[in-house]
Motif scaffolding. Structure first.
Motif, PDB file in Angstrom:
ATOM      1  N   VAL A   1      -6.040  -1.884  -0.763  1.00  0.00           N
ATOM      2  CA  VAL A   1      -5.029  -2.729  -1.393  1.00  0.00           C
ATOM      3  C   VAL A   1      -5.203  -2.782  -2.906  1.00  0.00           C
ATOM      4  CG1 VAL A   1      -4.012  -5.051  -1.494  1.00  0.00           C
ATOM      5  CG2 VAL A   1      -4.814  -4.114   0.696  1.00  0.00           C
ATOM      6  N   CYS A   2      -6.414  -3.098  -3.371  1.00  0.00           N
ATOM      7  CA  CYS A   2      -6.610  -3.311  -4.805  1.00  0.00           C
ATOM      8  C   CYS A   2      -7.504  -2.264  -5.452  1.00  0.00           C
ATOM      9  CB  CYS A   2      -7.163  -4.714  -5.055  1.00  0.00           C
ATOM     10  SG  CYS A   2      -8.862  -4.932  -4.487  1.00  0.00           S
TER      11      CYS A   2
ATOM     12  N   HIS B   1      -7.336  -9.699   1.918  1.00  0.00           N
ATOM     13  CA  HIS B   1      -6.137  -9.909   1.104  1.00  0.00           C
ATOM     14  C   HIS B   1      -5.124 -10.751   1.861  1.00  0.00           C
ATOM     15  CE1 HIS B   1      -6.712  -7.478  -2.519  1.00  0.00           C
ATOM     16  NE2 HIS B   1      -7.445  -6.681  -1.768  1.00  0.00           N
TER      17      HIS B   1
ATOM     18  N   HIS C   1     -11.745 -10.591  -2.475  1.00  0.00           N
ATOM     19  CA  HIS C   1     -12.980 -10.266  -1.772  1.00  0.00           C
ATOM     20  C   HIS C   1     -14.099 -11.210  -2.174  1.00  0.00           C
ATOM     21  CE1 HIS C   1     -10.812  -6.773  -0.547  1.00  0.00           C
ATOM     22  NE2 HIS C   1     -10.568  -6.463  -1.792  1.00  0.00           N
TER      23      HIS C   1
ATOM     24  N   CYS D   1     -11.239  -0.536  -1.490  1.00  0.00           N
ATOM     25  CA  CYS D   1     -10.218  -1.354  -0.851  1.00  0.00           C
ATOM     26  C   CYS D   1      -8.870  -0.637  -0.940  1.00  0.00           C
ATOM     27  CB  CYS D   1     -10.135  -2.709  -1.545  1.00  0.00           C
ATOM     28  SG  CYS D   1      -8.767  -3.715  -0.937  1.00  0.00           S
TER      29      CYS D   1
HETATM   30 ZN   LIG Z   1      -8.893  -5.484  -2.306  1.00  0.00          ZN
END
Ligand SMILES: [Zn+2]
Length: 83
Positions: free
Chosen positions: A19-20, A51, A63, A17
């Motif tokens: 983002v994370c 997200h 998720h 991911c």
């Molecule tokens: Zn993520």
């Protein structure tokens, strides 16, 4: 059109991911290398979208805990055209 199944994994990951950093295994073993590469972006977009709908979630928590598919509408235009 390809629907690929994604599942969270902390052991191995095909896609992370953006983002994370949560890793995911993608069940795309029947696809060619080129098709897999072409799917990385739409999958990353789908993860980012998770997200967006769940911005307050903890890291990795945005998720689904269950497997999920990245549907065709997230696919790159060239893949749609080739379908
Ligand atoms: Zn993520």
């Amino acid at each position: 059109m390809h629907h690929v199944l994604c599942t969270r994994s902390n052991l191995g990951n095909d896609v992370r991911c953006p983002v994370c950093g949560q890793g995911f295994l993608v069940f795309w073993y029947r696809l060619s290398r080129d098709e897999q590469d072409a799917l990385r972006q739409p999958i990353a977009r789908a993860l980012r979208a998770q997200h967006a709908v769940n911005p307050a979630a903890a890291v990795g928590g945005a998720h689904p805990a269950e497997d999920f598919t990245v549907p065709h509408w997230t696919a790159a235009p060239e893949l749609v055209a080739a379908a």
